[in-house]
Enzyme design. Structure first.
Site, PDB file in Angstrom:
ATOM      1  N   HIS A 239       0.862   5.244   1.432  1.00 60.43           N
ATOM      2  CA  HIS A 239       0.190   6.095   2.431  1.00 60.43           C
ATOM      3  C   HIS A 239       0.832   7.480   2.409  1.00 60.43           C
ATOM      4  CE1 HIS A 239      -2.119   6.959   6.039  1.00 60.43           C
ATOM      5  NE2 HIS A 239      -1.024   7.505   6.557  1.00 60.43           N
TER       6      HIS A 239
ATOM      7  N   SER B 245       4.848   6.901   2.086  1.00 61.76           N
ATOM      8  CA  SER B 245       5.472   5.610   2.390  1.00 61.76           C
ATOM      9  C   SER B 245       4.793   4.502   1.606  1.00 61.76           C
ATOM     10  CB  SER B 245       5.337   5.280   3.896  1.00 61.76           C
ATOM     11  OG  SER B 245       5.796   6.331   4.710  1.00 61.76           O
TER      12      SER B 245
ATOM     13  N   ASN C 232       0.850  -1.189   0.000  1.00 63.33           N
ATOM     14  CA  ASN C 232       0.000   0.000   0.000  1.00 63.33           C
ATOM     15  C   ASN C 232       0.886   1.239   0.000  1.00 63.33           C
ATOM     16  OD1 ASN C 232      -2.476   1.511   0.286  1.00 63.33           O
ATOM     17  ND2 ASN C 232      -1.946   1.838   2.436  1.00 63.33           N
TER      18      ASN C 232
ATOM     19  N   ASP D 204      -1.982   0.468   8.445  1.00 69.74           N
ATOM     20  CA  ASP D 204      -0.836   1.335   8.168  1.00 69.74           C
ATOM     21  C   ASP D 204       0.363   1.020   9.060  1.00 69.74           C
ATOM     22  OD1 ASP D 204      -2.387   2.665   6.261  1.00 69.74           O
ATOM     23  OD2 ASP D 204      -3.041   4.202   7.675  1.00 69.74           O
TER      24      ASP D 204
END
Length: 217
Positions: A112, A139, A110, A148
């Site tokens: 972020h 990130s 992912n 996260d």
């Protein structure tokens, strides 16, 4: 037959990071190709981006499923049919179940809009400005069950400027995301970073000429 790693992209909206990955994958020597794009929201711009690039694109509207599990089964079926080996979340606004995350452990990443572990969750740019921080960023990280919180693959710093608004900081951060995500995907596709237990581990690998090379961001 191509030896590029097959990637699935999960989106929920306009797909600007998707476009950055599409552009990167359009370069012949890039080590990944996008095999399928799946959105949990119908009629979003990201699906149109995929279709224009000739990438199979599917809307799997989460609201039409009786449970999160049945929704994720439908998504997983599309990823499996496309022979996906790595999944990138690109503005995907659904929390995935622990079961889905564990199934794709080490192959699910992912992006972020903060320098994790700072400012997890939503409303990032507002909270950055309220905190008085002078540096923000973005990130790319492996996805783990805790939101996260997965091991970080790559980061980019973004300055917080005097007089910044949320929109200005968001736009500057997004520009960095568009550079960082393709770089991180390259590292993953080339096997230069892997998830080992609870850590992202960088390693040397051999290229086609038999030469060793290191990650080197």
């Amino acid at each position: 037959m191509s030896n590029r790693i097959r990637v699935g992209i999960l989106i929920s909206g306009r797909g600007s990071n998707l476009q950055a990955l599409i552009d990167a994958c359009s370069v012949a020597e890039y080590p990944a190709e996008i095999a399928v794009v799946v959105s949990n929201v119908a009629d979003v711009a990201g699906l149109e981006r995929a279709e224009r690039a000739g990438i199979p694109a599917h809307a799997v509207a989460h609201g039409t499923y009786a449970s999160r599990e049945s929704f994720e089964e439908a998504v997983d079926a599309l990823l499996g049919a496309a022979e996906v080996r790595l999944v990138c979340l690109a503005g995907f606004m659904r929390v995935l179940s622990d079961a889905f995350v564990e199934k794709w452990r080490g192959r699910l990443v992912n992006i972020h809009p903060s320098l994790l572990p700072a400012f997890k969750g939503l409303n990032v740019h507002r909270r950055v400005l309220q905190s008085g921080a002078r540096i923000s960023g973005c990130s790319v990280h492996f996805v783990v069950p805790e939101l996260d919180s997965g091991p970080i693959i790559a980061q980019a710093a973004v300055p917080v400027l005097p007089g910044d608004t949320e929109d200005a900081l968001a736009a500057r951060t997004l520009a960095s995301e568009h550079k960082l995500y393709p770089l991180a995907l390259r590292l993953l596709a080339e096997g230069r970073v892997v998830l080992d237990g609870e850590r992202a581990v960088y390693r040397q690998v051999q290229n086609a000429a038999g030469e060793l090379f290191s990650p080197g961001l």
